[in-house]
Design a protein around this motif. Structure first.
Motif, PDB file in Angstrom:
ATOM      1  N   UNK A   1       0.798  -1.211   0.000  1.00  0.00           N
ATOM      2  CA  UNK A   1       0.000   0.000   0.000  1.00  0.00           C
ATOM      3  C   UNK A   1       0.833   1.265   0.000  1.00  0.00           C
ATOM      4  N   UNK A   2       0.163   2.375  -0.254  1.00  0.00           N
ATOM      5  CA  UNK A   2       0.826   3.672  -0.357  1.00  0.00           C
ATOM      6  C   UNK A   2       0.971   4.324   1.015  1.00  0.00           C
ATOM      7  N   UNK A   3       2.155   4.842   1.296  1.00  0.00           N
ATOM      8  CA  UNK A   3       2.391   5.603   2.520  1.00  0.00           C
ATOM      9  C   UNK A   3       2.905   6.983   2.114  1.00  0.00           C
ATOM     10  N   UNK A   4       2.260   8.024   2.620  1.00  0.00           N
ATOM     11  CA  UNK A   4       2.611   9.401   2.290  1.00  0.00           C
ATOM     12  C   UNK A   4       2.979  10.158   3.554  1.00  0.00           C
ATOM     13  N   UNK A   5       4.095  10.877   3.498  1.00  0.00           N
ATOM     14  CA  UNK A   5       4.523  11.726   4.601  1.00  0.00           C
ATOM     15  C   UNK A   5       4.915  13.097   4.048  1.00  0.00           C
ATOM     16  N   UNK A   6       5.090  14.050   4.956  1.00  0.00           N
ATOM     17  CA  UNK A   6       5.504  15.392   4.570  1.00  0.00           C
ATOM     18  C   UNK A   6       6.472  15.942   5.595  1.00  0.00           C
ATOM     19  N   UNK A   7       7.412  16.752   5.113  1.00  0.00           N
ATOM     20  CA  UNK A   7       8.328  17.495   5.965  1.00  0.00           C
ATOM     21  C   UNK A   7       7.933  18.959   5.866  1.00  0.00           C
ATOM     22  N   UNK A   8       7.682  19.586   7.003  1.00  0.00           N
ATOM     23  CA  UNK A   8       7.239  20.976   7.024  1.00  0.00           C
ATOM     24  C   UNK A   8       8.218  21.816   7.825  1.00  0.00           C
TER      25      UNK A   8
END
Length: 363
Positions: free
Chosen positions: A89-96
């Motif tokens: 499955x798809x895993x999405x993260x973000x760096x802010x």
């Protein structure tokens, strides 16, 4: 305007071709297919410091079943920390974080150190539209999909296709291959984030990882479907001091060297260094610290001398005598003025003294 072409005319490169929709990229590599080259935009920096905890947090988010451990600086680390199976499955993260806080470099370090965990490849797409920010939504979508297709090496650069066709081809590739990392960099305003999420992120059934970098806050990022973005902040005081010391002298190449030089500074130089890395100066932001340090190295300047120039630049800005601040409204809010003062000062001095001009400022 882009024109549609038959799907058969999209010419996959040898590096990106797949023999069957049921074959994963890992299987292709095992059969002798070359993995795509590591993106040049993600070249890790020797200046990276103070982010080991954030690296571990990214790894834990993408590989939640892997054993908890520190992440080695060696790219071979990708073989450690799990059972070798890529999560389904798809895993999405973000760096802010603020502009200059080191978001892209954190993503680059993560990609470099865990590259062996991504047998299908690591891909980089800048979603910053720059001067094209006034373009329509359909123009944005088409340009982002073209960038994604080029990153995946799906067809020759001269081939044009419509947006729907590009999205079908790129998303099919991502769905067909297992174990890839897609970094969507500089999603720094709501439009860029929205269009990148809609155009480039494949369905949740794809087995891969997507990592955004953005100056936006948590609420804006979460509204695009990315929960709990990783917030990075300024460097701790000690780390910021060591980074500026290391970058300001060609004779200092290690943390040990920087620590020894820091201990030998005069009271005047130490006071200037503390001011420079603090909130009134460079704000503990890695990019500003690196550029200031390299300027001092180039000009053979000490911390006290650079502090005087820096303060003079800030005063000129406040009095309206410095070059026009070309920041957008969002940049003005998300990047401290001290960072732009550093860039202005460095560029102005180097451009006046070298024929290289802008090239001398590349880092």
């Amino acid at each position: 305007m882009a024109h549609a072409v038959p799907m058969a005319e999209l010419r996959p490169s040898s590096a990106a071709a797949s023999s069957s929709s049921s074959h994963s990229r890992a299987a292709s590599v095992a059969a002798g297919e070359l993995a795509p080259p590591f993106p040049a935009a993600l070249r890790p920096s020797a200046c990276f410091t103070g982010q080991e905890g954030n690296l571990a947090a990214l790894a834990a988010g993408f590989f939640p079943k892997a054993a908890t451990q520190s992440i080695s600086s060696s790219p071979n680390h990708g073989d450690a920390g799990g059972d070798g199976d890529f999560p389904e499955g798809l895993i999405t993260q973000a760096i802010s974080g603020l502009g200059g806080a080191g978001k892209t470099q954190l993503a680059a370090q993560y990609a470099h150190r865990l590259r062996r965990r991504y047998p299908a490849g690591i891909f980089f797409v800048s979603v910053d539209m720059g001067s094209a920010s006034a373009a329509t939504g359909s123009d944005w979508r088409h340009e982002l999909l073209r960038r994604l297709a080029r990153a995946l090496q799906l067809f020759d650069a001269e081939v044009e296709a419509g947006s729907d066709q590009l999205q079908a081809v790129t998303h099919a590739w991502l769905a067909r291959h297992v174990g890839w990392l897609l970094i969507l960099d500089n999603a720094d305003d709501a439009d860029a984030l929205h269009h990148a999420a809609m155009a480039c992120v494949p369905p949740v059934t794809a087995s891969g990882h997507v990592l955004f970098t953005s100056r936006l806050g948590s609420l804006a990022i979460e509204s695009a479907g990315v929960s709990s973005p990783l917030q990075i902040s300024i460097l701790p005081l000690r780390e910021a001091q060591l980074l500026l010391v290391r970058e300001s002298s060609a004779a200092v190449s290690t943390v040990e060297d920087a620590t020894a030089r820091l201990a030998d500074l005069s009271d005047l130089e130490l006071a200037a260094l503390i001011w420079l890395v603090g909130p009134s100066g460079l704000g503990g932001l890695p990019l500003a610290l690196v550029q200031a340090g390299r300027y001092m190295r180039y000009k053979c300047k000490g911390f006290a001398s650079y502090k005087r120039e820096f303060e003079h630049r800030l005063l000129r800005q406040l009095m309206g005598r410095a070059p026009v601040d070309h920041r957008s409204e969002h940049e003005s809010q998300s990047t401290p003025r001290g960072v732009f003062s550093t860039w202005d000062l460095n560029f102005e001095q180097l451009a006046s003294e070298t024929q290289a001009g802008p090239a001398a400022m590349e880092v």
